[in-house]
Every structure is written in C-alpha cells, then in structure tokens.
Design an enzyme around this catalytic site. Structure first.
Site, PDB file in Angstrom:
ATOM      1  CD  GLN A   1      -3.079  -0.725   0.051  1.00  0.00           C
ATOM      2  OE1 GLN A   1      -3.488   0.413  -0.134  1.00  0.00           O
ATOM      3  NE2 GLN A   1      -3.492  -1.757  -0.668  1.00  0.00           N
TER       4      GLN A   1
ATOM      5  CG  LEU B   1       5.845   9.553 -14.805  1.00  0.00           C
ATOM      6  CD1 LEU B   1       5.317  10.386 -15.951  1.00  0.00           C
ATOM      7  CD2 LEU B   1       6.748   8.446 -15.337  1.00  0.00           C
TER       8      LEU B   1
ATOM      9  CG  ASP C   1       8.467  -1.026  -9.883  1.00  0.00           C
ATOM     10  OD1 ASP C   1       9.630  -1.417 -10.082  1.00  0.00           O
ATOM     11  OD2 ASP C   1       7.805  -0.395 -10.726  1.00  0.00           O
TER      12      ASP C   1
ATOM     13  CG  HIS D   1      13.709   5.323 -11.752  1.00  0.00           C
ATOM     14  ND1 HIS D   1      14.347   4.104 -11.624  1.00  0.00           N
ATOM     15  CD2 HIS D   1      12.571   5.078 -12.447  1.00  0.00           C
ATOM     16  CE1 HIS D   1      13.627   3.170 -12.226  1.00  0.00           C
ATOM     17  NE2 HIS D   1      12.544   3.736 -12.733  1.00  0.00           N
TER      18      HIS D   1
ATOM     19  CG  HIS E   1      14.102   0.139  -8.051  1.00  0.00           C
ATOM     20  ND1 HIS E   1      14.726   0.632  -9.181  1.00  0.00           N
ATOM     21  CD2 HIS E   1      13.164  -0.735  -8.504  1.00  0.00           C
ATOM     22  CE1 HIS E   1      14.180   0.097 -10.251  1.00  0.00           C
ATOM     23  NE2 HIS E   1      13.234  -0.729  -9.879  1.00  0.00           N
TER      24      HIS E   1
ATOM     25  NE  ARG F   1       4.304 -14.579 -38.467  1.00  0.00           N
ATOM     26  CZ  ARG F   1       3.167 -14.520 -39.143  1.00  0.00           C
ATOM     27  NH1 ARG F   1       2.061 -14.956 -38.595  1.00  0.00           N
ATOM     28  NH2 ARG F   1       3.152 -14.030 -40.363  1.00  0.00           N
TER      29      ARG F   1
ATOM     30  CG  ASN G   1       4.440  -3.470 -35.467  1.00  0.00           C
ATOM     31  OD1 ASN G   1       4.360  -2.407 -36.094  1.00  0.00           O
ATOM     32  ND2 ASN G   1       3.676  -4.514 -35.725  1.00  0.00           N
TER      33      ASN G   1
ATOM     34  CE1 TYR H   1       8.335   8.439 -18.406  1.00  0.00           C
ATOM     35  CE2 TYR H   1       9.898   7.005 -19.534  1.00  0.00           C
ATOM     36  CZ  TYR H   1       8.617   7.280 -19.117  1.00  0.00           C
ATOM     37  OH  TYR H   1       7.608   6.386 -19.396  1.00  0.00           O
TER      38      TYR H   1
END
Length: 563
Positions: free
Chosen positions: A34, A42, A99, A107, A126, A242, A248, A264
């Site tokens: 939590q 970010l 995380d 970060h 981390h 594939r 892509n 970032y």
C-alpha cells in the site's frame, strides 16, 4: 492449485476490468504494498505534467495482470511447454511485487539521491530493496501459509519469484537460476527481460505513462502477446515474435526513447528533481524514521531496514515543508535550508537551465575551469533503446508462419534502411541555482564548451547594439578570468574601443573568428608596443555578447582599407 476460489475484479483505466487471484489481493492488502500509493511513478514529472499523478501502486497491479496474461497465452497455445498454474501464479506475484523497493519519487531516490548521500553504497538499486521488501512482506503478514494453501511450494517458489524480480544477465553457459530448470528459461523473460528488454513492465508503463502524460503510444502490447511464441535456441527456450512484427518492435524502443526525451528527461523535470534531491540531502540526517528494534535511521540509511523503509514515501517532503517542532518558534529549524529549496519549487523559482551539450566518448575534463561564483549543477542524461549503445533487436528472435518452431534473428538490413545507426547518446546538462547569475553562467558554459571542444545546442549572435554594452560586459567579466591580469584587460578594452568592431554577417559563421590569422592587435596611437592578447580571452569576450553562430569580427587596422 484448485480453481474453486473467486477472482477479484479491478477496474483499471489502462487495461479495463481485470481479474486477480485472491493471493495477489492479499499481497496488495499489506502495508508494504500500500505504500506504493504514495510514490509517484514519474518522480518530479508531476510538477511539470499535471496529468502525471499516477503512482507505483497501479503500475504494479498492471504489470501483475500483464505477466499473467502472457504466461496464460503461452500455456494455452503451447501445452508442450508444461506451464503449470503454479508457474503462472509465481509470474503474477513477481510482476506485482517487482517495484516494492522504490523509494521516494521513484528513480530519483536510487539514481540521484543515494549516490551522493551514501557513496559507499552508490550502486544500490531499487531492485535490491524489492527483494528485501518482498521477504519482509511475506514474513510480517504471515503469507507463507496462504501461499502454500494456494499450491505454492516454499521455499523454491519464493526463490523463483525473487529471481524474476531481479534476473541475472545470463551468458548462455551455465544455468544460473535455482527456482526453475533450464527448460522453463522463457519464464524469466516475462517480467524483466535481460535478454532484449522486451517485457511486460515496459508494456504497462508505456501505456500508462502515455495515457497520463497526454502522449500518443504507438506500441500495441496486446498484439505482441497474441503473436508471442516460445522456441528453442541452442538448447535454451526464448520468447519469440512473428517476423512481420520486427518493425513494430523498433517502434516500441523508439517510443521508449521518445518518452525519455519528452518527459522523463525533460529539462524542467530534471530541474525539479535536482532541487528535490538537494532538499533531501540537506534533510538527510534530520529526518529520522523508526525501524525494527526501536532503532532510528536517517533517510539514506532507511533502505537497510525494511520496517523503516516501509514508512518512507513521497510524503517526506511534507515533513520537510511542515516540520512539527516543540521548540521555541523563533528557533531556526535544522530543516530550514531543505524547506527553502522545496518552497522554491512550490513558487516555481526553479534552478535555471543554462545549456546542454552532447558528451563525446572520451568524456570531459570536469568543472575545474568554471569560476567558483558560477559553479554549476551538472547532470548527464542518457537516451538509448534500453541496452546502452546496442541494438536490442540483435538479441531478439523471430519465427515465421510457415515454420513456427524455428527461431532466427533478422538483420537490420532486411528491416529498413531508415533505422538508427547509433542507439545511445549522452547529454551533459548544466543548471544554475541562482537565476540572478544566469547570464554569466551561460557565458561560462559557452566558454567551457569551446575550451573542451564540445558543441552547444545553440550558437551565439551579435546584435546591432551589442558593441555599446560590450565594455560594460568586459569589465564585468574580467574577474572571472583568473589567468588574466586587470592590466591586460584594461589594455584590451582600450584597444577594442578604436580597433575592433563587431558586425552581423548572415552568411558567415563563428569558425571565422577562430581561424583569424592573428591574435596580436597593433595600435600605435594609444600603445607604443604590441600587446599580445590571450586567444581564449578574445574568444570568450566575443562569445559573451553573441546569441547565434552567424557572426564574424572585423579587425580594423590604421590606414588599411581591407580587413
């Protein structure tokens, strides 16, 4: 593992309605998980992008969901892989908990604050804390029994989960893992893929960050999952795609680079994060957190105790901004310096961007040539495709529709001639903490770049009226040239009054100045002898008044009609 339990439904803005295993829900409902609600995904980006208010909490749930989707897809399409329900559950837990170890502002904590606050452990990441926090979560909440009740085998499955959270870089020789045998090597590529960087962690943060930043995401992770297939490569199984998907995948890595460049590593984002880092450093030994056994630890040491680290979130800046003090109200707070930095962020009085330059492979000579008055804050921003200067597709395997069991690599020449040649670059950025000295800091930065053969983002140009203020600038800059005596500057000033003028020439560039044949100015009316002017001083003084590269300097000599 039986299927008699009910799945809990979460409505996620990115993935829609998702179903999670009850063991995952029990992990979510712990204080250790939590805490991720209070850690911005970010970091300082929320101070720049108003929509970037999402946290590590929802990202972790998304990764847990996608990890299960990919594992289930492979299980359904390739029964021969012998993927068990136990395997799927372990992969989901690894995605959910990957995380857990993030500190305040993600970060920023391990990448900027920790190396300066704790140099002895500057390589701490981390992921290291995620492993410790996961162990702490299981023990503190008595989840070992729950895990066994749902079919996990302890301790091997706990080892397997932690190996997926922080996998090793395998050299394809000996099998380095203990949680699963080599015939299930592909499972280690789902959550954090050290082979080529294509994993569900990126799938979620691409989609989620783009959604909250207002940036278009061109990568369709659902299509990748649909075409994913496991093939044998030199005795080890890898997740392949594939052959028609290669373009892509290049787009996916381009999306990663674009997010870093536009969000970032945004100039203002980094300015805010440097200020938060400075504030945390000032407050390091004044913000104490209670850990196990009643011990108290400062900010930089809290990572060594998971009970204390659980209490460390982005809310630490509220403790700095609004400290609770029982002492006299007129007594200066030890957090005053840190509080003033954070108040500058809140009032938008940020560190000013001075300039940036591409970092060459040889590195740079440091800040020793900078005057102490304008000592800069420097950071190096790395933009790449996720594998430093390597092409990640070179380590990616594909299959064809005609032969779905045979894996192969696709040379870049067969993909497109428009692909990038270089896959990484480093940018040195300079910030000035005092906006009042920004102009002088920019001048020093330009001089430093030229002295160290760095290219600057923008050139400098002389304005029509710049020569009128040139002498005021010259006198103001004189103290910054420690190697130049006041006498030399005074002589140079007198020489320039009558013998040097600056004019604008749109078709000429700054290099003409550097190529000028002489650094000696001859003046007979005011000085009887020749004064040799340091080349760097002339160059710096001219740059001080420039705004663009389209300039040249005209050296006028007595009784000469030509320059």
């Amino acid at each position: 593992i039986t299927n008699t339990y009910l799945l809990t439904v979460f409505n996620d803005p990115i993935h829609g309605h998702i179903e999670l295993h009850p063991l995952l829900v029990k992990i979510i409902d712990t204080p250790q998980f939590q805490r991720l609600r209070n850690i911005k995904q970010l970091g300082g980006g929320y101070f720049v992008f108003p929509g970037a208010s999402h946290n590590r909490f929802e990202h972790s749930i998304g990764v847990g969901h996608l990890a299960g989707e990919l594992a289930k897809t492979l299980k359904l399409k390739q029964p021969e892989l012998d993927i068990s329900e136990r395997d799927v559950l372990c992969v989901q837990i690894a995605g959910l908990c990957h995380d857990l170890g993030h500190g305040p502002f993600s970060h920023l904590f391990d990448g900027m604050f920790n190396p300066e606050a704790d140099p002895e452990h500057k390589d701490w990441k981390h992921e290291d804390a995620s492993l410790e926090m996961f162990d702490h979560l299981v023990v503190a909440n008595g989840l070992a029994q729950e895990m066994e009740r749902y079919g996990l085998i302890l301790p091997p499955d706990l080892t397997f989960i932690k190996e997926m959270i922080k996998p090793l870089k395998s050299d394809d020789t000996e099998w380095p893992y203990e949680g699963r045998d080599e015939n299930k090597s592909f499972l280690y590529e789902i959550v954090s893929n050290k082979q080529n960087g294509i994993d569900v962690d990126k799938f979620d943060y691409f989609a989620r960050d783009c959604h909250h930043l207002g940036i278009r995401n061109n990568f369709d992770h659902q299509r990748f999952i649909m075409f994913a297939r496991v093939c044998d490569v030199n005795g080890r199984k890898h997740i392949c795609s594939r052959d028609k998907e290669v373009a892509n995948l290049y787009d996916m890595f381009h999306t990663r680079n674009s997010l870093h460049r536009r969000a970032y590593q945004h100039r203002v984002t980094k300015s805010v994060e440097i200020m938060i880092k400075d504030a945390l450093l000032k407050a390091d030994h004044h913000i104490l957190t209670k850990g196990s056994g009643g011990t108290t630890l400062c900010l930089s040491k809290a990572k060594t105790d998971m009970e204390a680290y659980t209490k460390l979130t982005d809310q630490v800046i509220e403790r700095i901004l609004h400290p609770c003090s029982c002492s006299n109200e007129f007594t200066p707070s030890p957090l005053e310096e840190a509080r003033m930095i954070l108040q500058r962020i809140m009032s938008r009085d940020l560190y000013q961007f001075v300039g940036e330059t591409k970092v060459c492979s040889q590195g740079w000579t440091g800040t020793k040539t900078w005057p102490r008055l304008f000592w800069p804050t420097m950071i190096v921003v790395t933009l790449d495709y996720g594998m430093k200067n390597k092409d990640p597709i070179n380590t990616t395997y594909f299959y064809t529709k005609a032969n779905p069991t045979e894996a192969f690599k696709i040379p870049r020449e067969q993909v497109s001639k428009l692909l990038p040649v270089c896959f990484a670059e480093k940018i040195l950025r300079v910030y000035c903490k005092n906006s009042a000295s920004l102009r002088d800091a920019k001048f020093c930065f330009q001089r430093w770049c030229h002295e160290n053969d760095f290219l600057t983002e923008k050139g400098w140009t002389v304005t029509q009226d710049s020569h009128k203020s040139f002498w005021h600038t010259l006198d103001a800059c004189a103290p910054t040239y420690e190697q130049t005596s006041c006498t030399a500057v005074t002589k140079l000033r007198r020489i320039f009054i009558t013998h040097v003028s600056v004019s604008v020439q749109g078709n000429l560039c700054y290099s003409n100045i550097l190529k000028h044949k002489s650094t000696t100015v001859d003046t007979k009316q005011q000085i009887n002898n020749k004064v040799k002017v340091p080349r760097t001083l002339v160059k710096g003084l001219i740059l001080r008044e420039c705004e663009n590269v389209h300039i040249h300097t005209v050296y006028k000599k007595e009784n000469q009609s030509k320059n």
